[in-house]
Write a protein that holds these residues in place. Structure first.
Motif, PDB file in Angstrom:
ATOM      1  N   THR A   1      -6.057  11.886 -10.368  1.00 34.53           N
ATOM      2  CA  THR A   1      -7.261  11.064 -10.251  1.00 34.53           C
ATOM      3  C   THR A   1      -7.026   9.592 -10.579  1.00 34.53           C
ATOM      4  OG1 THR A   1      -7.898  11.614 -12.508  1.00 34.53           O
ATOM      5  CG2 THR A   1      -8.825  12.977 -10.743  1.00 34.53           C
ATOM      6  N   ALA A   2      -5.868   9.260 -11.109  1.00 38.89           N
ATOM      7  CA  ALA A   2      -5.594   7.879 -11.511  1.00 38.89           C
ATOM      8  C   ALA A   2      -5.725   6.887 -10.351  1.00 38.89           C
ATOM      9  CB  ALA A   2      -4.222   7.784 -12.153  1.00 38.89           C
ATOM     10  N   PRO A   3      -5.141   7.140  -9.184  1.00 39.58           N
ATOM     11  CA  PRO A   3      -5.310   6.172  -8.088  1.00 39.58           C
ATOM     12  C   PRO A   3      -6.764   6.042  -7.635  1.00 39.58           C
ATOM     13  CG  PRO A   3      -3.503   7.651  -7.616  1.00 39.58           C
ATOM     14  CD  PRO A   3      -4.202   8.191  -8.810  1.00 39.58           C
ATOM     15  N   PHE A   4      -7.490   7.132  -7.667  1.00 34.14           N
ATOM     16  CA  PHE A   4      -8.894   7.074  -7.275  1.00 34.14           C
ATOM     17  C   PHE A   4      -9.704   6.220  -8.244  1.00 34.14           C
ATOM     18  CE2 PHE A   4     -13.213   8.925  -7.216  1.00 34.14           C
ATOM     19  CZ  PHE A   4     -13.540   8.597  -5.910  1.00 34.14           C
ATOM     20  N   LEU A   5      -9.434   6.371  -9.541  1.00 37.68           N
ATOM     21  CA  LEU A   5     -10.141   5.557 -10.524  1.00 37.68           C
ATOM     22  C   LEU A   5      -9.746   4.082 -10.411  1.00 37.68           C
ATOM     23  CD1 LEU A   5     -10.043   7.902 -13.631  1.00 37.68           C
ATOM     24  CD2 LEU A   5     -11.999   7.355 -12.181  1.00 37.68           C
ATOM     25  N   LYS A   6      -8.495   3.827 -10.111  1.00 34.44           N
ATOM     26  CA  LYS A   6      -8.081   2.440  -9.896  1.00 34.44           C
ATOM     27  C   LYS A   6      -8.772   1.856  -8.673  1.00 34.44           C
ATOM     28  CE  LYS A   6      -3.533   1.994 -11.948  1.00 34.44           C
ATOM     29  NZ  LYS A   6      -2.104   1.750 -11.676  1.00 34.44           N
ATOM     30  N   PHE A   7      -8.901   2.674  -7.639  1.00 35.99           N
ATOM     31  CA  PHE A   7      -9.549   2.214  -6.421  1.00 35.99           C
ATOM     32  C   PHE A   7     -11.006   1.860  -6.660  1.00 35.99           C
ATOM     33  CE2 PHE A   7     -11.894   3.200  -2.495  1.00 35.99           C
ATOM     34  CZ  PHE A   7     -11.341   2.234  -1.670  1.00 35.99           C
ATOM     35  N   LEU A   8     -11.653   2.614  -7.492  1.00 32.74           N
ATOM     36  CA  LEU A   8     -13.060   2.340  -7.786  1.00 32.74           C
ATOM     37  C   LEU A   8     -13.242   1.143  -8.709  1.00 32.74           C
ATOM     38  CD1 LEU A   8     -14.484   5.933  -8.285  1.00 32.74           C
ATOM     39  CD2 LEU A   8     -14.738   4.430  -6.312  1.00 32.74           C
ATOM     40  N   GLY A   9     -12.153   0.678  -9.286  1.00 33.12           N
ATOM     41  CA  GLY A   9     -12.235  -0.495 -10.140  1.00 33.12           C
ATOM     42  C   GLY A   9     -12.644  -0.189 -11.568  1.00 33.12           C
ATOM     43  N   LYS A  10     -12.466   1.042 -11.991  1.00 31.15           N
ATOM     44  CA  LYS A  10     -12.823   1.416 -13.358  1.00 31.15           C
ATOM     45  C   LYS A  10     -11.567   1.384 -14.216  1.00 31.15           C
ATOM     46  CE  LYS A  10     -16.654   4.186 -11.880  1.00 31.15           C
ATOM     47  NZ  LYS A  10     -17.651   5.075 -12.312  1.00 31.15           N
ATOM     48  N   ASN A  11     -11.039   0.208 -14.385  1.00 26.31           N
ATOM     49  CA  ASN A  11      -9.782   0.071 -15.119  1.00 26.31           C
ATOM     50  C   ASN A  11      -9.924   0.478 -16.580  1.00 26.31           C
ATOM     51  OD1 ASN A  11      -8.387  -0.783 -12.890  1.00 26.31           O
ATOM     52  ND2 ASN A  11      -8.869  -2.931 -13.238  1.00 26.31           N
ATOM     53  N   LYS A  12     -11.071   0.210 -17.202  1.00 24.05           N
ATOM     54  CA  LYS A  12     -11.261   0.597 -18.594  1.00 24.05           C
ATOM     55  C   LYS A  12     -11.281   2.117 -18.739  1.00 24.05           C
ATOM     56  CE  LYS A  12     -13.655  -3.581 -19.892  1.00 24.05           C
ATOM     57  NZ  LYS A  12     -14.890  -4.181 -20.365  1.00 24.05           N
ATOM     58  N   ALA A  13     -11.979   2.776 -17.823  1.00 24.36           N
ATOM     59  CA  ALA A  13     -12.019   4.242 -17.873  1.00 24.36           C
ATOM     60  C   ALA A  13     -10.645   4.818 -17.585  1.00 24.36           C
ATOM     61  CB  ALA A  13     -13.028   4.782 -16.865  1.00 24.36           C
ATOM     62  N   TYR A  14      -9.936   4.221 -16.652  1.00 30.22           N
ATOM     63  CA  TYR A  14      -8.586   4.691 -16.331  1.00 30.22           C
ATOM     64  C   TYR A  14      -7.670   4.556 -17.534  1.00 30.22           C
ATOM     65  CZ  TYR A  14      -3.843   4.564 -14.588  1.00 30.22           C
ATOM     66  OH  TYR A  14      -2.517   4.770 -14.425  1.00 30.22           O
ATOM     67  N   THR A  15      -7.739   3.436 -18.220  1.00 30.39           N
ATOM     68  CA  THR A  15      -6.885   3.218 -19.384  1.00 30.39           C
ATOM     69  C   THR A  15      -7.183   4.234 -20.470  1.00 30.39           C
ATOM     70  OG1 THR A  15      -6.834   0.862 -18.873  1.00 30.39           O
ATOM     71  CG2 THR A  15      -6.172   1.520 -21.082  1.00 30.39           C
ATOM     72  N   VAL A  16      -8.439   4.506 -20.716  1.00 33.41           N
ATOM     73  CA  VAL A  16      -8.816   5.480 -21.742  1.00 33.41           C
ATOM     74  C   VAL A  16      -8.325   6.874 -21.363  1.00 33.41           C
ATOM     75  CG1 VAL A  16     -10.780   6.645 -22.820  1.00 33.41           C
ATOM     76  CG2 VAL A  16     -10.790   4.166 -22.562  1.00 33.41           C
ATOM     77  N   ILE A  17      -8.523   7.261 -20.114  1.00 36.38           N
ATOM     78  CA  ILE A  17      -8.097   8.583 -19.662  1.00 36.38           C
ATOM     79  C   ILE A  17      -6.584   8.699 -19.709  1.00 36.38           C
ATOM     80  CG2 ILE A  17      -7.972  10.100 -17.643  1.00 36.38           C
ATOM     81  CD1 ILE A  17     -10.795   9.117 -16.942  1.00 36.38           C
TER      82      ILE A  17
ATOM     83  N   MET B   1       0.821  -1.195   0.000  1.00 40.54           N
ATOM     84  CA  MET B   1       0.000   0.000   0.000  1.00 40.54           C
ATOM     85  C   MET B   1       0.866   1.260   0.000  1.00 40.54           C
ATOM     86  SD  MET B   1      -3.017   1.269   0.159  1.00 40.54           S
ATOM     87  CE  MET B   1      -3.857   2.717   0.655  1.00 40.54           C
ATOM     88  N   PHE B   2       1.817   1.313   0.910  1.00 35.76           N
ATOM     89  CA  PHE B   2       2.670   2.496   0.974  1.00 35.76           C
ATOM     90  C   PHE B   2       3.621   2.579  -0.213  1.00 35.76           C
ATOM     91  CE2 PHE B   2       1.489   2.157   5.488  1.00 35.76           C
ATOM     92  CZ  PHE B   2       0.930   3.415   5.631  1.00 35.76           C
ATOM     93  N   ASP B   3       3.921   1.427  -0.800  1.00 38.18           N
ATOM     94  CA  ASP B   3       4.760   1.441  -2.000  1.00 38.18           C
ATOM     95  C   ASP B   3       4.046   2.137  -3.160  1.00 38.18           C
ATOM     96  OD1 ASP B   3       6.744   0.074  -0.678  1.00 38.18           O
ATOM     97  OD2 ASP B   3       6.027  -1.892  -1.352  1.00 38.18           O
ATOM     98  N   ARG B   4       2.757   1.893  -3.265  1.00 42.15           N
ATOM     99  CA  ARG B   4       1.983   2.542  -4.329  1.00 42.15           C
ATOM    100  C   ARG B   4       1.879   4.042  -4.102  1.00 42.15           C
ATOM    101  NH1 ARG B   4      -3.037  -1.529  -5.516  1.00 42.15           N
ATOM    102  NH2 ARG B   4      -1.766  -3.303  -6.151  1.00 42.15           N
ATOM    103  N   ILE B   5       1.671   4.426  -2.851  1.00 43.00           N
ATOM    104  CA  ILE B   5       1.592   5.855  -2.535  1.00 43.00           C
ATOM    105  C   ILE B   5       2.932   6.526  -2.798  1.00 43.00           C
ATOM    106  CG2 ILE B   5       1.254   7.526  -0.671  1.00 43.00           C
ATOM    107  CD1 ILE B   5      -0.781   5.552   0.521  1.00 43.00           C
ATOM    108  N   TYR B   6       4.009   5.860  -2.407  1.00 36.58           N
ATOM    109  CA  TYR B   6       5.348   6.399  -2.644  1.00 36.58           C
ATOM    110  C   TYR B   6       5.615   6.554  -4.139  1.00 36.58           C
ATOM    111  CZ  TYR B   6      10.406   6.811  -2.743  1.00 36.58           C
ATOM    112  OH  TYR B   6      11.678   7.226  -2.993  1.00 36.58           O
ATOM    113  N   LEU B   7       5.241   5.571  -4.927  1.00 39.58           N
ATOM    114  CA  LEU B   7       5.428   5.642  -6.371  1.00 39.58           C
ATOM    115  C   LEU B   7       4.583   6.752  -6.981  1.00 39.58           C
ATOM    116  CD1 LEU B   7       6.759   4.374  -8.867  1.00 39.58           C
ATOM    117  CD2 LEU B   7       4.767   2.873  -9.027  1.00 39.58           C
ATOM    118  N   TRP B   8       3.368   6.915  -6.495  1.00 38.28           N
ATOM    119  CA  TRP B   8       2.481   7.967  -6.982  1.00 38.28           C
ATOM    120  C   TRP B   8       3.069   9.351  -6.696  1.00 38.28           C
ATOM    121  CZ3 TRP B   8      -1.244  11.060  -4.027  1.00 38.28           C
ATOM    122  CH2 TRP B   8      -2.128  11.774  -4.833  1.00 38.28           C
TER     123      TRP B   8
END
Length: 84
Positions: free
Chosen positions: A48-64, A1-8
């Motif tokens: 907004t990318a981590p928020f969209l990933k958290f919501l599980g909208k991977n298709k929308a994230y990829t398009v954006i 979890m903290f690794d993702r935040i650190y990378l972000w």
């Protein structure tokens, strides 16, 4: 979890350094507003990318993500063509 935040946070910091470098390199001030606009759009996508990933909208994230990256790449190419 903290690794993702650190990378972000690391990606955001790198992006902001690159934006600052580009803003200082641009010779003409009329290009700066366009650069601020497009870099702001990319920053919004990056924030907004981590928020969209958290919501599980991977298709929308990829398009954006693909749209944001293609717009920023197109803008960099246009700026490099006009400044040379």
């Amino acid at each position: 979890m903290f690794d993702r935040i650190y990378l972000w946070v690391q990606n955001l910091a790198f992006y902001m350094v690159m934006v600052t470098a580009v803003m200082h390199v641009i010779p003409n001030t009329e290009y700066k507003r366009y650069i601020r606009f497009f870099t702001g759009m990319v920053l919004v996508v990056m924030l907004t990318a981590p928020f969209l990933k958290f919501l599980g909208k991977n298709k929308a994230y990829t398009v954006i993500d693909v749209f944001g990256l293609s717009v920023s790449l197109m803008f960099v190419i246009l700026i490099s063509i006009y400044t040379v």
